[in-house]
Design an enzyme around this catalytic site. Sequence first.
Site, PDB file in Angstrom:
ATOM      1  N   GLU A 154       0.868  -1.171   0.000  1.00 53.72           N
ATOM      2  CA  GLU A 154       0.000   0.000   0.000  1.00 53.72           C
ATOM      3  C   GLU A 154       0.907   1.224   0.000  1.00 53.72           C
ATOM      4  O   GLU A 154       1.706   1.412   0.920  1.00 53.72           O
ATOM      5  CB  GLU A 154      -0.883   0.025   1.240  1.00 53.72           C
ATOM      6  CG  GLU A 154      -1.687   1.297   1.391  1.00 53.72           C
ATOM      7  CD  GLU A 154      -2.384   1.406   2.739  1.00 53.72           C
ATOM      8  OE1 GLU A 154      -2.552   2.540   3.204  1.00 53.72           O
ATOM      9  OE2 GLU A 154      -2.749   0.358   3.323  1.00 53.72           O
ATOM     10  N   HIS A 173      13.658  -3.607   5.107  1.00 50.40           N
ATOM     11  CA  HIS A 173      13.519  -3.680   3.663  1.00 50.40           C
ATOM     12  C   HIS A 173      12.335  -4.553   3.285  1.00 50.40           C
ATOM     13  O   HIS A 173      11.809  -5.291   4.107  1.00 50.40           O
ATOM     14  CB  HIS A 173      14.795  -4.233   3.017  1.00 50.40           C
ATOM     15  CG  HIS A 173      15.152  -5.606   3.497  1.00 50.40           C
ATOM     16  ND1 HIS A 173      15.992  -5.809   4.570  1.00 50.40           N
ATOM     17  CD2 HIS A 173      14.778  -6.835   3.071  1.00 50.40           C
ATOM     18  CE1 HIS A 173      16.110  -7.112   4.780  1.00 50.40           C
ATOM     19  NE2 HIS A 173      15.381  -7.754   3.880  1.00 50.40           N
TER      20      HIS A 173
END
Length: 127
Positions: A56, A74
């Site tokens: 998102e 990450h």
Amino acid sequence: MRLLHTMLRVGNLDRSIAFYTDILGMQLLRRQDYPEGRFTLAFVGYQPESEGAVLELTHNWDTSGYDLGNGYGHIALGVPDAYAACEAIRAAGGKVVREAGPMKHGTTVIAFVEDPDGYKVELIQRD
């Protein structure tokens, strides 16, 4: 339960969508503006949300950038060939920040690229 998505706040939504779709090969799954809240949400991924986790991308209209902090690590993507993936990403205008090669203290081949906001994306070579 299952993982639905990971949210990243981005400074320039179109630039981020272009990175994740044009350079990393994801699809823009949906995008919606929320004028009263002054933000836009865009969802990108490799498969429909009903089939797997996606990203998102949140753009707050009045914020052009964020301090990434020191808690974020990450995003990891499995690739068949990390060396070829780095070359393709570089050729498409992406930034490779750690060339493909064996991980420190191991044999798994990895690489790191960086998105337009500075978020790291790890490429993990999978057989």
